[in-house]
Design a protein around this motif. Structure first.
Motif, PDB file in Angstrom:
ATOM      1  N   ALA A 184     -23.628  18.472 -12.579  1.00 43.98           N
ATOM      2  CA  ALA A 184     -24.220  19.629 -13.250  1.00 43.98           C
ATOM      3  C   ALA A 184     -23.398  20.049 -14.463  1.00 43.98           C
ATOM      4  O   ALA A 184     -23.952  20.298 -15.554  1.00 43.98           O
ATOM      5  CB  ALA A 184     -24.346  20.788 -12.265  1.00 43.98           C
ATOM      6  N   ILE A 185     -22.078  20.098 -14.306  1.00 45.81           N
ATOM      7  CA  ILE A 185     -21.207  20.490 -15.426  1.00 45.81           C
ATOM      8  C   ILE A 185     -21.256  19.445 -16.534  1.00 45.81           C
ATOM      9  O   ILE A 185     -21.349  19.773 -17.724  1.00 45.81           O
ATOM     10  CB  ILE A 185     -19.759  20.667 -14.927  1.00 45.81           C
ATOM     11  CG1 ILE A 185     -19.663  21.879 -13.999  1.00 45.81           C
ATOM     12  CG2 ILE A 185     -18.804  20.818 -16.107  1.00 45.81           C
ATOM     13  CD1 ILE A 185     -19.817  23.208 -14.673  1.00 45.81           C
ATOM     14  N   SER A 240      -9.033  22.218 -10.525  1.00 40.36           N
ATOM     15  CA  SER A 240      -9.270  23.553 -11.049  1.00 40.36           C
ATOM     16  C   SER A 240      -8.165  23.952 -12.024  1.00 40.36           C
ATOM     17  O   SER A 240      -6.973  23.803 -11.737  1.00 40.36           O
ATOM     18  CB  SER A 240      -9.325  24.560  -9.904  1.00 40.36           C
ATOM     19  OG  SER A 240      -9.150  25.874 -10.365  1.00 40.36           O
ATOM     20  N   GLN A 248     -24.465  19.670 -18.486  1.00 40.82           N
ATOM     21  CA  GLN A 248     -24.446  20.867 -19.329  1.00 40.82           C
ATOM     22  C   GLN A 248     -23.650  20.641 -20.608  1.00 40.82           C
ATOM     23  O   GLN A 248     -23.975  21.193 -21.662  1.00 40.82           O
ATOM     24  CB  GLN A 248     -23.838  22.049 -18.559  1.00 40.82           C
ATOM     25  CG  GLN A 248     -24.727  22.640 -17.479  1.00 40.82           C
ATOM     26  CD  GLN A 248     -24.010  23.695 -16.668  1.00 40.82           C
ATOM     27  OE1 GLN A 248     -22.931  24.168 -17.047  1.00 40.82           O
ATOM     28  NE2 GLN A 248     -24.580  24.067 -15.528  1.00 40.82           N
ATOM     29  N   ALA A 258     -15.072  21.205 -10.635  1.00 36.50           N
ATOM     30  CA  ALA A 258     -15.924  20.264 -11.348  1.00 36.50           C
ATOM     31  C   ALA A 258     -15.597  20.249 -12.838  1.00 36.50           C
ATOM     32  O   ALA A 258     -15.505  19.185 -13.459  1.00 36.50           O
ATOM     33  CB  ALA A 258     -17.395  20.626 -11.127  1.00 36.50           C
ATOM     34  N   GLY A 259     -15.433  21.426 -13.422  1.00 34.90           N
ATOM     35  CA  GLY A 259     -15.124  21.498 -14.847  1.00 34.90           C
ATOM     36  C   GLY A 259     -13.808  20.836 -15.177  1.00 34.90           C
ATOM     37  O   GLY A 259     -13.686  20.144 -16.199  1.00 34.90           O
ATOM     38  N   ASN A 313     -16.266  29.319  -6.212  1.00 33.16           N
ATOM     39  CA  ASN A 313     -17.260  28.259  -6.101  1.00 33.16           C
ATOM     40  C   ASN A 313     -16.615  26.950  -6.547  1.00 33.16           C
ATOM     41  O   ASN A 313     -15.414  26.915  -6.836  1.00 33.16           O
ATOM     42  CB  ASN A 313     -18.512  28.582  -6.949  1.00 33.16           C
ATOM     43  CG  ASN A 313     -18.144  28.960  -8.374  1.00 33.16           C
ATOM     44  OD1 ASN A 313     -17.439  28.222  -9.056  1.00 33.16           O
ATOM     45  ND2 ASN A 313     -18.605  30.129  -8.815  1.00 33.16           N
ATOM     46  N   ARG A 314     -17.402  25.892  -6.623  1.00 28.91           N
ATOM     47  CA  ARG A 314     -16.872  24.577  -6.991  1.00 28.91           C
ATOM     48  C   ARG A 314     -16.847  24.341  -8.498  1.00 28.91           C
ATOM     49  O   ARG A 314     -16.400  23.292  -8.957  1.00 28.91           O
ATOM     50  CB  ARG A 314     -17.701  23.468  -6.323  1.00 28.91           C
ATOM     51  CG  ARG A 314     -17.518  23.398  -4.820  1.00 28.91           C
ATOM     52  CD  ARG A 314     -18.307  22.221  -4.235  1.00 28.91           C
ATOM     53  NE  ARG A 314     -18.006  22.046  -2.822  1.00 28.91           N
ATOM     54  CZ  ARG A 314     -18.582  22.732  -1.843  1.00 28.91           C
ATOM     55  NH1 ARG A 314     -19.496  23.643  -2.138  1.00 28.91           N
ATOM     56  NH2 ARG A 314     -18.249  22.519  -0.589  1.00 28.91           N
ATOM     57  N   THR A 315     -17.325  25.293  -9.278  1.00 27.90           N
ATOM     58  CA  THR A 315     -17.448  25.083 -10.718  1.00 27.90           C
ATOM     59  C   THR A 315     -16.095  24.787 -11.365  1.00 27.90           C
ATOM     60  O   THR A 315     -15.987  23.924 -12.241  1.00 27.90           O
ATOM     61  CB  THR A 315     -18.095  26.319 -11.377  1.00 27.90           C
ATOM     62  OG1 THR A 315     -19.365  26.546 -10.779  1.00 27.90           O
ATOM     63  CG2 THR A 315     -18.275  26.107 -12.866  1.00 27.90           C
ATOM     64  N   GLY A 316     -15.054  25.504 -10.931  1.00 27.18           N
ATOM     65  CA  GLY A 316     -13.728  25.281 -11.515  1.00 27.18           C
ATOM     66  C   GLY A 316     -13.209  23.887 -11.265  1.00 27.18           C
ATOM     67  O   GLY A 316     -12.633  23.253 -12.159  1.00 27.18           O
ATOM     68  N   ALA A 341     -21.794  18.889  -8.137  1.00 23.56           N
ATOM     69  CA  ALA A 341     -21.258  19.952  -8.991  1.00 23.56           C
ATOM     70  C   ALA A 341     -20.707  19.376 -10.289  1.00 23.56           C
ATOM     71  O   ALA A 341     -20.900  19.947 -11.376  1.00 23.56           O
ATOM     72  CB  ALA A 341     -20.171  20.722  -8.246  1.00 23.56           C
TER      73      ALA A 341
END
Length: 240
Positions: A17-18, A104, A21, A214-215, A209-212, A14
């Motif tokens: 991916a971030i 997060s 991007q 990871a970001g 999700n895991r996006t927070g 994850a």
């Protein structure tokens, strides 16, 4: 920014991916099947390392990054009994370490809300406080690092609570109880509950999700580059 990923499980992927991007480059990916590639020569290609592994390997991974002179951002939990030794080592080698039980942005704002609410509730002993955390079944530690961070914040503010426990059978009035549930596919939900005979007050953070996570880790990595010392997400987010 050139990033080394120490730990290439769901969280590592994850983060990758971030980072991609945002235009960053992953120059090293270390997991169980290629641990021999975790060398000074390979790590020197990176500006910063992001370490998400398990409680039994995190300390050694962090120390290696510091030894090799690369700033390290760690989100591994379950190893903080050794925090003092790791922090001392970081200082001894003039290294850079950012640790958080949760990267997060929303959770770190939740931490601030938790502290403020606990400050208010110190004066209202009719309210008992407890925590509940829900994670996926692959979560290795219980309670979660985030739940422990929340609990420690409450213990620092509410004098009638002296220690947290994850064992309902052992609960005493001075205990802050943490209930841990493991349910798929939950990425993470944390409840802080103040209960009285009259009413309840509850604050909740739910990750979708895991996006927070990871970001926030990538943001922390960018903050670490070019710095020396030990930092938290409070500094990364400008909360202190």
């Amino acid at each position: 920014m050139k990033i080394a990923l120490i730990g290439y499980g769901k969280m590592g992927k994850a983060i990758e991916a971030i980072a991609l991007q945002q235009g960053h480059e992953i120059v090293l990916r270390i997991d169980l099947d290629n641990a021999a590639e975790f060398t000074k020569e390979n790590l020197s290609k990176a500006d910063v390392a992001i370490e998400f592994t398990g409680p039994h390997s995190a300390v050694n991974n962090i120390r290696k990054c510091l030894e090799f002179g690369v700033p390290v951002v760690s989100g591994s939990t379950g190893w903080l009994a050794e925090w003092d030794a790791v922090a001392a080592y970081c200082k001894s080698v003039d290294g850079t370490l950012i640790y958080s039980s949760n990267f997060s942005i929303g959770v770190n704002l939740f931490f601030e809300l938790n502290k403020y609410l606990a400050t208010l509730m110190e004066n209202y002993p009719d309210y008992d406080v407890s925590l509940k955390e829900i994670h996926h079944t692959q979560k290795k530690d219980a309670p979660s690092g985030t739940a422990i961070s929340l609990a420690e914040q409450i213990l620092a503010m509410i004098g009638r609570k002296r220690e947290w426990t994850n064992d309902m059978a052992a609960k005493e009035p001075h205990h802050l109880n943490i209930v841990s549930e493991r349910i798929d596919p939950a990425p993470g939900t944390h409840h802080v509950i103040y209960s009285s005979a009259i009413d309840d007050i509850e604050i909740i953070h739910t990750a979708h999700n895991r996006t927070g996570f990871a970001g926030g880790a990538v943001k922390a990595a960018a903050y670490a580059v070019g710095k020396k010392g030990i930092y938290t997400m409070k500094q990364v987010l400008g909360l202190s």
